[in-house]
Each structure stands twice: as structure tokens, then as C-alpha cells.
Design an enzyme around this catalytic site. Sequence first.
Site, PDB file in Angstrom:
ATOM      1  N   GLU A 199      53.348 -13.262  10.330  1.00 32.20           N
ATOM      2  CA  GLU A 199      52.257 -12.649   9.586  1.00 32.20           C
ATOM      3  C   GLU A 199      51.869 -11.381  10.323  1.00 32.20           C
ATOM      4  OE1 GLU A 199      49.043 -15.472   8.795  1.00 32.20           O
ATOM      5  OE2 GLU A 199      50.511 -17.039   8.489  1.00 32.20           O
ATOM      6  N   SER A 247      46.214 -15.701   9.528  1.00 34.95           N
ATOM      7  CA  SER A 247      45.195 -16.140   8.578  1.00 34.95           C
ATOM      8  C   SER A 247      44.102 -17.001   9.204  1.00 34.95           C
ATOM      9  CB  SER A 247      45.846 -16.907   7.432  1.00 34.95           C
ATOM     10  OG  SER A 247      46.442 -18.096   7.906  1.00 34.95           O
ATOM     11  N   HIS A 283      52.079 -19.148   8.137  1.00 29.35           N
ATOM     12  CA  HIS A 283      51.521 -19.884   7.004  1.00 29.35           C
ATOM     13  C   HIS A 283      52.471 -20.985   6.514  1.00 29.35           C
ATOM     14  CE1 HIS A 283      49.994 -20.215   2.762  1.00 29.35           C
ATOM     15  NE2 HIS A 283      48.840 -20.046   3.390  1.00 29.35           N
ATOM     16  N   ASN A 324      38.086 -14.835   0.748  1.00 30.81           N
ATOM     17  CA  ASN A 324      39.099 -13.859   1.163  1.00 30.81           C
ATOM     18  C   ASN A 324      39.094 -12.625   0.259  1.00 30.81           C
ATOM     19  OD1 ASN A 324      40.138 -15.560   3.209  1.00 30.81           O
ATOM     20  ND2 ASN A 324      41.358 -16.661   1.698  1.00 30.81           N
ATOM     21  N   LYS A 368      43.820 -12.238  -2.449  1.00 26.53           N
ATOM     22  CA  LYS A 368      42.807 -12.032  -1.411  1.00 26.53           C
ATOM     23  C   LYS A 368      42.111 -10.692  -1.632  1.00 26.53           C
ATOM     24  CE  LYS A 368      44.723 -15.738   0.974  1.00 26.53           C
ATOM     25  NZ  LYS A 368      45.920 -16.294   1.567  1.00 26.53           N
ATOM     26  N   ASP A 411      54.483 -11.211   6.437  1.00 27.31           N
ATOM     27  CA  ASP A 411      53.481 -11.654   5.473  1.00 27.31           C
ATOM     28  C   ASP A 411      52.189 -10.874   5.748  1.00 27.31           C
ATOM     29  OD1 ASP A 411      51.526 -12.986   4.049  1.00 27.31           O
ATOM     30  OD2 ASP A 411      52.142 -15.005   4.649  1.00 27.31           O
ATOM     31  N   HIS A 433      46.731 -10.896   4.830  1.00 24.25           N
ATOM     32  CA  HIS A 433      45.374 -10.579   5.299  1.00 24.25           C
ATOM     33  C   HIS A 433      45.232  -9.156   5.831  1.00 24.25           C
ATOM     34  CE1 HIS A 433      43.985 -14.639   4.610  1.00 24.25           C
ATOM     35  NE2 HIS A 433      45.175 -15.011   5.034  1.00 24.25           N
TER      36      HIS A 433
END
Length: 394
Positions: free
Chosen positions: A177, A181, A130, A44, A240, A206, A209
Site C-alpha cells: 500500500e 489503511s 489489505h 474514509n 474513499k 494500492d 488511502h
Amino acid sequence: MRSPESELDALREQDLHRQPGHLASPPGREVSAGGDQLLSFASNDYLGLATSAELKAAAAAATEAYGTGAAASRLLYGATPPHRLLEQRAAEFFGKGAALTFASGYAAAVGTMSSLLRKGDTAIIDKRCHASIIDGARLSGATLRVFPHNHTGKLERLLRSAAAASPPDGRVLVATESVFSMDGDTAPLDEICHLKSQSGALLLVDEAHALGLRGPGGRRLAHELGLASEVDLIMATFGKSAGSAGGCIAASPAWVELLANRARSFIYSTAPPPAQAAAAAAALDIIGSDAGDALREQLRGNADRLASALGLTPPAAAIMPIVLGEERRALDAARSLREAGLLVPAIRHPTVARGSARLRVTLTAAHTSADIGRLAGALGGLLGKGEAARLADT
Ligand SMILES: *Cc1c(COP(=O)(O)O)cnc(C)c1O
């Protein structure tokens, strides 16, 4: 009493047993793992910052100046200059009044969800959020409501019923998110922001990513969509694309002050090493710079190249799932890729729903077009033409 052996056997029978491998090299496009040299699509560290000279220098200087360990919880011992610098930088970067850093993204989510909500409140989360968000919501004692992935119609109904059931001082918090993810797709943030504003709920996004990859200067997806101020609590990890470690919540100063008083994963945990904070602060500088733009462009090119070779839609950021179904199929596929010198992890239940096991390909700026060609060739051979077409349809 059930023994650990019987539990482990049950995991093996269901193809759900896992074993952390051994990595003998820094993370990068090529790694030495379990004695093999492998081309890696498992990291990541999307921009390759974990091995950059800038981050290593920042970490080394902070270690030299402040030692290897923070020696106590922040509330006992205070924040070193690297910790303060990181929180200042993070607040600016995310466009919020303040930021609080935690030892990990997991700790940030668990501490935030569990401390801001209590019995009588409601957490409404996307089904594919997550584990850290789910665990925090469970720990809070609040009512937990889950909407099907990206289903804003259901979210709207849940918001309405939560508002009706909420006591006058009750909180309703929506969490999602921005880039998911394990699926690599994005949340409909504009619609979610609209619904949450209408109902007066709080919103936590979140951006684990999307940080570093989406939005002007890598400032994440909500920023790109012009929704920066609508998101009450921005969550991110520096583990990440920021090439370091640590979690972060950026929000208004009052929320951040409340978290520092209430979030147990912040209060009862030793502050992360100064080196970790210094490296993360250096990463935010690079991410926001022209060099960051160049890295994003390389990554984008790699993602487009792989998607077009496989006939798939390009990913929203750097994650491309190849959903295979049965756990065994994903394991076998990962194994045969490994035999071909490619490290691509198989993702299984409980990380994803049962029967939706997959290969999770992550692309980085460091991959070359030859690397992408090699992966595309191996995946093409593995999946066969029919399968690639089926994937393209989904
Ligand atoms: C990795 C991840 C986290 C946790 O961050 P860590 O710093 O690794 O603990 C939280 N949310 C999402 C979506 C993640 O992918």
C-alpha cells in the site's frame, strides 16, 4: 459439526465479535448512528465528496440517462458512457495508458492478483497489506512471501530468492500500500521501486488511502515521489476520498486488456451502476482541481492540529491510529468516546495483529478546529498524560 452459535460465542469471549451498527444519516462530520447524534471520525470520505452537490448531480444525471442498474457484466453488455468516461479519466489521472474499473477495490485486488499470477509465480507482499491483496495472492496459487512491514532489506532478499527460483516465463509481483489503511504511515516507495526495477519484478501499489490526498492534484503518493511510471499496476478505490464506490487498476493498455480477459471478479460480476461510475468521474475532476487543493489544505490543517494537540507525529494522510494493545482496551475506549458523543472505531484482529488493537481516527476536510479540539480533549482524558507521551515515542 460446529454450530454458528458456538463460533459466535468464541468470538465474543475473545472480544472479537463485531456487529455492524446503524447509520441513519449521510456520512459526514456529524452522523446519526444507533439513535445518537455523533461527531464522526470513522469515515474514509476524507474530502466530504460523498455528499457534495457535484457528485449527487452527476449520479442523478447518469441514473436518469442510463437507469439504476448496468444489467449485465461488461463483457456481455458493454460499457455505458459513464463507465467509459471514468476509465478514460482514471487513466489520465493516474498517468497510465489505460484503466479498468471493478465493482469494488476488493474485487479489483482479488481479480488482479489471482489472474496475473499462477502456480510457479511469486507474490511478495508487505505484512500489513489489505486483505484483498492477500486473498487475491492466495487464490492465484502463486507462492506467497511476506516481508515485515516496510522492511526493504527482507524484500530485497525475497526478490533475490524468487528470481533464482522463477521459471523463465515466471512472474514475480511485489505489492504494497502507499499509505497503510490501519497505520496511516507510508511505504518507502522509492526504495521499493529501485529494488523491483533491479530484479525485473512487477509492482502493484494500492493507493486506496493516498488517492485525493497525496501528490500534486491528489494524484497519489507514487506521483508525488516522481515514481508514477515505475509502478506497473496502480490500484485504487473510488469508495474513499472519491466519495463513490468501485475499484480501479490503472496500467499499460496490454495489462488492462489482459485483466479484462482474465480477472474473474471483472468477468463474472455485473458492472457497477452507471451512477457510481459518473460520481467517481466527477470526483476525479474535483480532486484534481483548485477546489481539491483547498480541501486537502483543510484536511492537512486538521491532521496537524490533532497531532500537535496529542504530541504525535502528523499522519501521512488522514489516518491516525491510537494503538492500545488489548482488544478489550480498544473496545472500552471506543465506548467511552461514544458516550462523549464521538464516533471513533476500535480496530481489532484480524484487521490488525493480535494485541495491537487500536482506535482508528480518520480526519476529514469537513471537520472544524472545534471538532478537533473536542476529540483531542476526549482522547487526552482517556489516555492520560503518560500514555500520550508513550505514543509520541513510538
Ligand atoms: C478499502 C480498501 C480496499 C478495498 O476497497 P473497496 O472499494 O472498499 O472494496 C483495498 N485496499 C485498501 C488498502 C483499502 O483500505
